[in-house]
Structures are given as structure tokens and as C-alpha cells.
Design a protein around this motif. Structure first.
Motif, PDB file in Angstrom:
ATOM      1  N   THR A   8       0.830  -1.204   0.000  1.00 39.21           N
ATOM      2  CA  THR A   8       0.000   0.000   0.000  1.00 39.21           C
ATOM      3  C   THR A   8       0.866   1.256   0.000  1.00 39.21           C
ATOM      4  OG1 THR A   8      -2.069   0.942   0.823  1.00 39.21           O
ATOM      5  CG2 THR A   8      -0.448   0.383   2.483  1.00 39.21           C
ATOM      6  N   GLY A   9       0.279   2.339  -0.521  1.00 36.58           N
ATOM      7  CA  GLY A   9       1.014   3.599  -0.640  1.00 36.58           C
ATOM      8  C   GLY A   9       0.345   4.689   0.180  1.00 36.58           C
ATOM      9  N   PHE A  42       4.994   2.265   0.849  1.00 35.21           N
ATOM     10  CA  PHE A  42       5.819   3.308   0.235  1.00 35.21           C
ATOM     11  C   PHE A  42       5.200   4.686   0.325  1.00 35.21           C
ATOM     12  CE2 PHE A  42       3.513   4.107  -3.703  1.00 35.21           C
ATOM     13  CZ  PHE A  42       2.668   3.004  -3.768  1.00 35.21           C
ATOM     14  N   HIS A  47       2.459  10.697  -6.432  1.00 39.51           N
ATOM     15  CA  HIS A  47       1.007  10.927  -6.312  1.00 39.51           C
ATOM     16  C   HIS A  47       0.731  12.288  -5.677  1.00 39.51           C
ATOM     17  CE1 HIS A  47      -0.840   7.013  -7.388  1.00 39.51           C
ATOM     18  NE2 HIS A  47       0.376   6.569  -7.144  1.00 39.51           N
ATOM     19  N   TYR A 138      -4.183   9.196 -13.076  1.00 36.14           N
ATOM     20  CA  TYR A 138      -3.662   8.738 -11.793  1.00 36.14           C
ATOM     21  C   TYR A 138      -3.896   7.245 -11.532  1.00 36.14           C
ATOM     22  CZ  TYR A 138      -5.581   8.582  -6.865  1.00 36.14           C
ATOM     23  OH  TYR A 138      -6.028   8.266  -5.625  1.00 36.14           O
ATOM     24  N   MET A 142      -1.107   4.369 -10.209  1.00 33.54           N
ATOM     25  CA  MET A 142      -1.404   3.493  -9.071  1.00 33.54           C
ATOM     26  C   MET A 142      -1.314   2.026  -9.491  1.00 33.54           C
ATOM     27  SD  MET A 142      -4.321   4.177  -6.304  1.00 33.54           S
ATOM     28  CE  MET A 142      -4.919   2.822  -5.310  1.00 33.54           C
ATOM     29  N   ASP A 145       2.303   1.118  -9.494  1.00 30.48           N
ATOM     30  CA  ASP A 145       2.784   0.899  -8.120  1.00 30.48           C
ATOM     31  C   ASP A 145       2.535  -0.536  -7.683  1.00 30.48           C
ATOM     32  OD1 ASP A 145       3.372   3.620  -7.675  1.00 30.48           O
ATOM     33  OD2 ASP A 145       1.354   4.052  -6.908  1.00 30.48           O
ATOM     34  N   VAL A 154      -4.105  -5.454  -1.593  1.00 27.08           N
ATOM     35  CA  VAL A 154      -3.855  -4.027  -1.424  1.00 27.08           C
ATOM     36  C   VAL A 154      -4.853  -3.471  -0.402  1.00 27.08           C
ATOM     37  CG1 VAL A 154      -3.605  -1.825  -2.632  1.00 27.08           C
ATOM     38  CG2 VAL A 154      -3.172  -3.950  -3.852  1.00 27.08           C
ATOM     39  N   GLN A 160     -10.800   3.892  -2.609  1.00 24.34           N
ATOM     40  CA  GLN A 160      -9.751   3.447  -3.533  1.00 24.34           C
ATOM     41  C   GLN A 160     -10.096   2.137  -4.241  1.00 24.34           C
ATOM     42  OE1 GLN A 160      -6.844   5.143  -4.230  1.00 24.34           O
ATOM     43  NE2 GLN A 160      -7.684   6.802  -2.989  1.00 24.34           N
TER      44      GLN A 160
HETATM   45  N1  TRP Z   1      -3.989   6.733  -4.026  1.00 22.62           N
HETATM   46  C1  TRP Z   1      -3.853   6.185  -2.701  1.00 22.62           C
HETATM   47  C2  TRP Z   1      -4.605   7.082  -1.714  1.00 22.62           C
HETATM   48  O1  TRP Z   1      -4.863   8.227  -2.017  1.00 22.62           O
HETATM   49  C3  TRP Z   1      -2.406   6.073  -2.302  1.00 22.62           C
HETATM   50  C4  TRP Z   1      -1.705   5.114  -3.191  1.00 22.62           C
HETATM   51  C5  TRP Z   1      -0.851   5.420  -4.208  1.00 22.62           C
HETATM   52  C6  TRP Z   1      -1.821   3.708  -3.141  1.00 22.62           C
HETATM   53  N2  TRP Z   1      -0.424   4.280  -4.801  1.00 22.62           N
HETATM   54  C7  TRP Z   1      -1.004   3.211  -4.207  1.00 22.62           C
HETATM   55  C8  TRP Z   1      -2.557   2.830  -2.355  1.00 22.62           C
HETATM   56  C9  TRP Z   1      -0.910   1.846  -4.452  1.00 22.62           C
HETATM   57  C10 TRP Z   1      -2.468   1.470  -2.623  1.00 22.62           C
HETATM   58  C11 TRP Z   1      -1.646   0.995  -3.662  1.00 22.62           C
HETATM   59  O2  TRP Z   1      -4.938   6.626  -0.639  1.00 22.62           O
END
Ligand code: TRP
Length: 337
Positions: A8-9, A42, A47, A138, A142, A145, A154, A160
């Protein structure tokens, strides 16, 4: 057996607040200790540029988020903790995926649709006014990623889910055209994790400006907890814990037995002032050791940087060869090989 991969990001546009902690950071750090899973966490700094053009905010947020996760005890020997921008293969993969992503799919992305709807409601002639390509595409970033590390799961918020579905679509399209290279990821929504309410009683969220920073200094924490909205019932009058922001916040931190005791104290008519004092002390005790580590980390940013660079090295040990495979699948490869 191959370990399950969880990824997850975290977008680097803000300061972690109590809602982030309870809803995402705490469960992720617990999961990072599970030896049957490899977690990838990460800082999604590319983003951040989608919605924030203030360099100082992005810089400061990256520092605070990294320090927060480390201070809370993220196990970086088991989890891979890195900064998106340190893994350039993700950007290359983004382009490749862009070339197999239908524009029509992106037209349906809810962040983009919401921006268009806002223009239309405002009577704009051009529905795309002020909308950048970063926002529009976007979900492709993602997807890169996620697919770069072949994540199985995820963990994300409900907002999301659509993006994970899109990542699956994009992966499926690529696999269809170029062979089975990507695993189709699944979103995991944990219904058991608490959603914290903010100062005004709505969901705690940066966009509502109702947050309590996780590592607010003690005095500030006290002040903010005192600001949490309550009704006007007097001390001694029985109070309803359900739907009470103070109570649900307490519940997100306390053990079940303490929560049921507190239920009784509500029935007995605990005063709001007393409840606020109790809540402050409880959260403050819970957070103080991590807050001390956090403050120490902010004093030695080189330590944080090294953790991130080590994490990026681990990530790139995977992304470099995998991107090579993906490029080759599309015909991008050295001549004669
Ligand atoms: N877009 C996600 C958010 O705003 C953050 C995110 C970026 C993310 N890349 C990702 C989450 C990949 C899960 C996997 O919360």
C-alpha cells in the motif's frame, strides 16, 4: 511456498493524524510483523504532485510520514519501506501501462468525474477546465505501483476500491496482449478497523480540517481533545455512548473491558469535562513513547533517509529484473538478443 505480497502507498501531502493511525498505519505495522507476508509500504510522492504544487508541503510530509512509520515500529527487516520516486522502474512501467489502458476506462474514474462534475455545476463551458493529466491518469500510476511488485492484496480505504479494479483491468489487458506477466491484485477493506471521527463529529479527514495530528505535542493534544464537539447534557445526566465522538475515539484505543466500564460511566452520567480529561490521558499515555521516538527521528533525518534508501534497494532488486522482463515482452530489448 511464495509469500503473500501486501502493498500500500501513502500520498505525501499531509501530517499523519489519529484517523490515519487507527485506520491504516496501526494495522499495517501489525501486518508487517507477520512473517508469512511480505509487505511493501511506500511514500507515494509522485502521487502528491497530482494535488499539491507546494514543494515544502511535499517535502515536509515525506519526512513526517516516514518518521511516523519508523517511530511506530515498522519492521523494516520484514517489510520493504521505500519512496516511490526512488524506484524509477515504476515510472517506466506507468508509460507501458498507459499504452494499454483505454481512455474510456479513465473517463470513469471517480476522482476525475468529480472534478468534471464540479466544473459543470459551476457553469463552466469547458468540463475539463483546470484538470491536469496527472489527475486524469492517476489510476495508471497506481496500477504501476501495484503491478510492479505483483501484489496479491492491497489494503485501502473504500474510496480506492475502484482504482484496484482498474489495476486489475489494466493487468488483464497487458497479460492478454503480451502474455501472463502480472498478478491481478485484490483490494482488502478491513471492516473491523475503526473509522475515527474528527473534532466536528464528521469522519476525521484532512479535507474537513477536523483532524488531531497523531504526534501533536501534549499541550496541543489536550487542547484539541477539549475541542471535540459534544451535546449539552449536564454532569449526572445519563449519556448515550453510541454516536458519541469521545466514546468512539476511546474505543479505538482502549481494551474491551475498559470500553464496557466506560459504557457504564456514560449511563451513570459522566461529565463531558471528565471524559475529555480521561480520553486525553489515555491517548497521551498510549502515544508518548512513539512520540519521543518520532521527535528523535526528526532530529536525525539522515537516519530516515538511510532507511528509505535501503528500502529502495530492496525494491529495485525486484523491479529492475521485472521491468526488463516486461520491456522484453513488448519488444523493447537490446538488438540481437
Ligand atoms: N492513491 C492512494 C490514496 O490516495 C495512495 C496510493 C498510491 C496507493 N499508490 C497506491 C494505495 C498503491 C495502494 C496501492 O490513498
Amino acid at each position: 511456498m511464495k509469500k503473500e505480497i501486501v502493498l500500500t502507498g501513502i500520498t505525501t501531502t499531509g501530517t499523519p493524524h489519529l484517523g490515519n493511525y487507527v485506520g491504516a498505519i496501526r494495522p499495517a505495522i501489525e501486518a508487517s510483523r507477520n512473517e508469512h507476508v511480505t509487505s511493501f509500504y511506500f511514500l507515494a510522492d509522485y502521487h502528491a504532485l497530482i494535488k499539491c504544487h507546494d514543494p515544502e508541503t511535499v517535502r515536509r510530509s515525506s519526512l513526517e510520514i516516514a518518521a511516523t512509520w519508523l517511530a511506530l515500529g515498522l519492521d523494516t527487516s520484514n517489510a520493504v519501506f521505500y519512496r516511490q520516486s526512488d524506484v524509477p522502474e515504476i515510472m517506466e512501467l506507468t508509460w507501458i501501462l498507459n499504452c494499454v489502458t483505454a481512455k474510456g476506462l479513465m473517463n470513469r474514474a471517480h476522482a476525475y468525474k468529480a472534478a468534471v462534475a464540479e466544473n459543470e455545476e459551476g457553469g463552466e463551458k469547458d468540463p475539463d477546465k483546470g484538470i491536469m493529466m496527472g489527475l486524469f491518469s492517476y489510476p495508471v500510476l497506481m496500477a504501476a505501483d501495484i503491478l510492479m511488485f505483483n501484489a496479491d492484496k492491497v489494503p485501502v480505504g473504500k474510496d480506492q476500491i475502484q482504482h484496484i479494479e482498474m489495476a486489475r483491468d489494466i493487468a488483464g489487458r497487458f497479460n492478454h496482449l503480451f502474455g501472463e506477466h502480472f498478478i491481478l491484485p485484490k483490494a482488502v477493506i478491513d471492516d473491523n478497523t475503526a473509522t475515527l471521527l474528527g473534532l466536528d463529529g464528521r469522519k476525521m479527514s484532512k479535507s474537513y480540517n477536523n483532524t488531531i495530528p497523531l504526534f501533536a505535542p501534549e499541550k496541543k493534544l489536550k487542547k484539541l481533545i477539549n475541542k471535540i464537539k459534544t451535546n449539552s447534557l449536564e454532569p449526572g445526566e445519563p449519556k448515550d455512548p453510541d454516536g458519541c465522538t469521545l466514546f468512539s475515539t476511546f474505543q479505538a484505543f482502549a481494551a474491551a473491558s475498559e470500553v464496557s466500564e466506560m459504557r457504564q460511566r456514560y449511563a451513570d452520567g459522566i461529565a463531558w469535562g471528565e471524559m475529555k480529561k480521561h480520553l486525553f490521558e489515555y491517548i497521551n499515555d498510549h502515544i508518548t513513547p512513539a512520540r519521543e521516538r518520532y521527535e528523535a527521528l526528526l532530529e536525525s533525518p539522515e537516519h530516515i533517509e538511510q532507511e528509505l534508501l535501503d528500502g529502495a534497494e530492496k525494491a529495485r532488486a525486484i523491479s529492475r529484473p521485472f521491468l526488463k522482463e516486461i520491456r522484453k515482452a513488448t519488444g523493447i530489448q537490446p538488438i540481437g538478443s
